[in-house]
Design a protein around this motif. Structure first.
Motif, PDB file in Angstrom:
ATOM      1  N   PHE A 101       0.879  -1.415  -0.293  1.00 46.70           N
ATOM      2  CA  PHE A 101      -0.253  -0.478   0.454  1.00 46.70           C
ATOM      3  C   PHE A 101       0.932   0.871   0.050  1.00 46.70           C
ATOM      4  CE2 PHE A 101      -3.617  -2.855   1.802  1.00 46.70           C
ATOM      5  CZ  PHE A 101      -4.653  -2.804   0.507  1.00 46.70           C
ATOM      6  N   LYS A 149       4.100   1.431  -1.356  1.00 44.39           N
ATOM      7  CA  LYS A 149       4.600   1.516  -2.306  1.00 44.39           C
ATOM      8  C   LYS A 149       3.318   2.365  -3.590  1.00 44.39           C
ATOM      9  CE  LYS A 149       7.994  -1.804  -2.664  1.00 44.39           C
ATOM     10  NZ  LYS A 149       8.828  -3.181  -2.984  1.00 44.39           N
ATOM     11  N   ALA A 202       2.948   5.542  -6.340  1.00 49.34           N
ATOM     12  CA  ALA A 202       3.468   5.347  -7.600  1.00 49.34           C
ATOM     13  C   ALA A 202       2.242   6.369  -7.584  1.00 49.34           C
ATOM     14  CB  ALA A 202       3.424   4.056  -7.503  1.00 49.34           C
ATOM     15  N   TRP A 218      -4.840  -2.240 -10.420  1.00 43.66           N
ATOM     16  CA  TRP A 218      -2.833  -1.497 -10.307  1.00 43.66           C
ATOM     17  C   TRP A 218      -2.065  -2.562  -9.022  1.00 43.66           C
ATOM     18  CZ3 TRP A 218      -1.366   2.530  -7.789  1.00 43.66           C
ATOM     19  CH2 TRP A 218      -0.167   3.606  -7.762  1.00 43.66           C
ATOM     20  N   ARG A 239      -1.217  -5.599  -8.831  1.00 44.80           N
ATOM     21  CA  ARG A 239       0.128  -5.918  -8.818  1.00 44.80           C
ATOM     22  C   ARG A 239       1.195  -5.542  -8.161  1.00 44.80           C
ATOM     23  NH1 ARG A 239      -2.352  -4.486 -15.069  1.00 44.80           N
ATOM     24  NH2 ARG A 239      -2.520  -6.489 -16.289  1.00 44.80           N
ATOM     25  N   ILE A 240       1.036  -4.760  -7.983  1.00 47.51           N
ATOM     26  CA  ILE A 240       2.021  -4.460  -6.785  1.00 47.51           C
ATOM     27  C   ILE A 240       2.114  -4.821  -6.365  1.00 47.51           C
ATOM     28  CG2 ILE A 240       2.221  -2.366  -5.614  1.00 47.51           C
ATOM     29  CD1 ILE A 240       1.545  -0.332  -7.265  1.00 47.51           C
ATOM     30  N   ASN A 282       4.016  -8.061  -6.924  1.00 50.54           N
ATOM     31  CA  ASN A 282       5.722  -7.675  -7.041  1.00 50.54           C
ATOM     32  C   ASN A 282       5.824  -7.764  -5.247  1.00 50.54           C
ATOM     33  OD1 ASN A 282       5.382  -7.808  -9.640  1.00 50.54           O
ATOM     34  ND2 ASN A 282       4.709  -5.629 -10.246  1.00 50.54           N
TER      35      ASN A 282
END
Lengths: 238, 205
Positions: free
Chosen positions: A97, A99, A103, A116, A119-120, A123
């Protein structure tokens, strides 16, 4: 339970009938954030996300806080599929969260916010494992995630405890819905199951939009009372 | 209906994407101080989830406080290295421009700036040399007398502009630090961390 499912069918029929009466065949305009999934309608709330994301992009932490509260369960579930240790999974979820917030300026809204974010988080979980020299705790393949919003993986409750909790809560909600006055249940059902906008619900029920909004709120308020009691009595939910 | 009920109704409408911008703004202010609103928001989404999917995601996790705490240390949304470079470049430009004005030799004849249309009035522009405006807006430099008096005035003027430039540099530096601080914990780490950020593979949309 059976009673409630029958009611849902009745309201769907009511909606179809009302659409004919309205005259233009069917009020096809769906509420913001409404999506079709196979035969079932699903309210995704993406328009709400868009509103909150735009505000978070302007630096409003409270808007992002609401997104965290909304998605932390699902993201936590996803991360837990990679990272077995609950403490580590929570750390990775939090990191994901953070990150995402950092971003946010790069998020253009081409995809849904949750896509989105997912995916973060994936990763972050993979990087966490790589840093620890470990492999995922479950056989998860996320490289091809183009259609994962429709995938069971996202909604997967994960643990048997969570599944049981979900089933239990479902019963409570169903029971609370069944106990609602007719006009409140109609408004909430048309919103949650048919994904209609407030305007369309107003057309179907023949009342002002403000009344629809108020009825949906009162219906949720009544359901929430039962849900809160249930959750407070449950040790599995903080 | 009391204020709290209004907020709760707005929260319900927000779930459906049916709130106006002004109402959302007010709601977000309330969310900051009302824990019940936050709890209600979470429960309402759980209800929607079980209604539509008949199952529930991980309910034993709550990272919202940790995320909020981590972000409140540097709460503004990251503007990225380009923003930092832009601020740094503007500071540098200001310093260079200010410095150039201070480096003008005392005995030099400076090409005048465009002159204002105030006929016959001496207008000091840009801190360089006094110039006189003509009626037809042509630029006409004043004859610079190399007298002691003028030299002393030049020195005083240079000192004045040095102070002004120094103040301007300090203010720009403060703005730069203020802009960088929320993004980076320490000033001037900005560019060092740019490479680190680039390594983090953020997903394409």
């Amino acid at each position: 339970m059976r009673y409630s499912e029958d009611r849902i069918v009745i309201y769907r029929e009511l909606f179809a009938f009302a659409a004919i009466i309205i005259g233009d065949g069917c009020p096809t305009k769906r509420a913001p954030g409404y999506a079709e999934q196979g035969k079932d309608a699903v309210v995704t709330g993406s328009d709400t996300d868009q509103q909150l994301v735009q505000r978070a992009q302007r630096g409003e932490l409270r808007a992002f806080d609401l997104l965290v509260l909304k998605y932390q369960g699902r993201i936590g579930t996803l991360v837990s599929r990679y990272v077995a240790d609950p403490g580590e999974a929570e750390d990775v979820t939090q990191e994901a969260f953070i990150k995402a917030y950092r971003a946010l300026p790069k998020f253009r809204g081409d995809s849904a916010f949750y896509t989105w974010l997912y995916r973060i988080a994936a990763n972050a979980a993979k990087n966490h494992l790589a840093a620890k020299g470990r492999r995922p705790s479950a056989d998860v393949v996320i490289e091809d995630v183009e259609s994962f919003e429709q995938s069971d993986l996202i909604a997967d409750a994960g643990t048997p405890e969570a599944l049981a909790m979900g089933e239990e809560l479902y019963k409570v909600v169903e029971s609370a819905l069944a106990a609602l006055p007719e006009e409140l249940r109609a408004a909430l059902t048309l919103r949650e199951f048919e994904g209609l906008s407030y305007d369309d619900i107003a057309s179907v029920l023949g009342c002002p939009v403000g009344t629809v909004r108020s009825r949906i709120f009162r219906a949720r308020d009544a359901v929430d009372e039962r849900v809160r009691e249930q959750l407070e009595g449950s040790s599995g939910i903080r | 209906m009391n204020t709290n009920d209004k907020d709760l109704e707005a929260l319900s409408a927000l779930m459906d994407g049916e709130v106006q911008d002004l109402e959302l703004r007010r709601l977000l202010v309330s969310v900051g101080s009302d824990t019940e609103l936050r709890a209600r928001w979470r429960r309402q989404h759980m209800v929607r989830e079980v209604l539509q999917e008949r199952r529930l995601a991980n309910t034993g996790i709550d990272v919202s406080a940790g995320v909020a705490e981590a972000l409140s240390d540097g709460s503004s949304v990251g503007r990225g290295p380009i923003w930092s470079v832009a601020v740094a470049a503007s500071v540098t430009l200001a310093v260079v421009m200010g410095g150039q004005q201070l480096l003008v030799p005392e005995d030099s004849v400076v090409t005048p700036f465009a002159v204002s249309e105030l006929g016959g009035v001496v207008v000091p522009v840009g801190g360089a040399q006094p110039i006189q405006a003509s009626l037809d807006t042509q630029s006409v430099p004043l004859q610079v007398q190399q007298s002691d008096l003028n030299n002393r005035r030049s020195v005083e003027t240079a000192a004045l502009y040095e102070r002004l430039a120094s103040d301007r540099y300090r203010k720009l530096s403060e703005r730069h630090s203020a802009a960088s601080a929320p993004i980076h914990p320490a000033p001037y780490i900005t560019h060092a961390r740019a490479a680190e950020l680039a390594d983090e593979s953020l997903p394409d949309e």
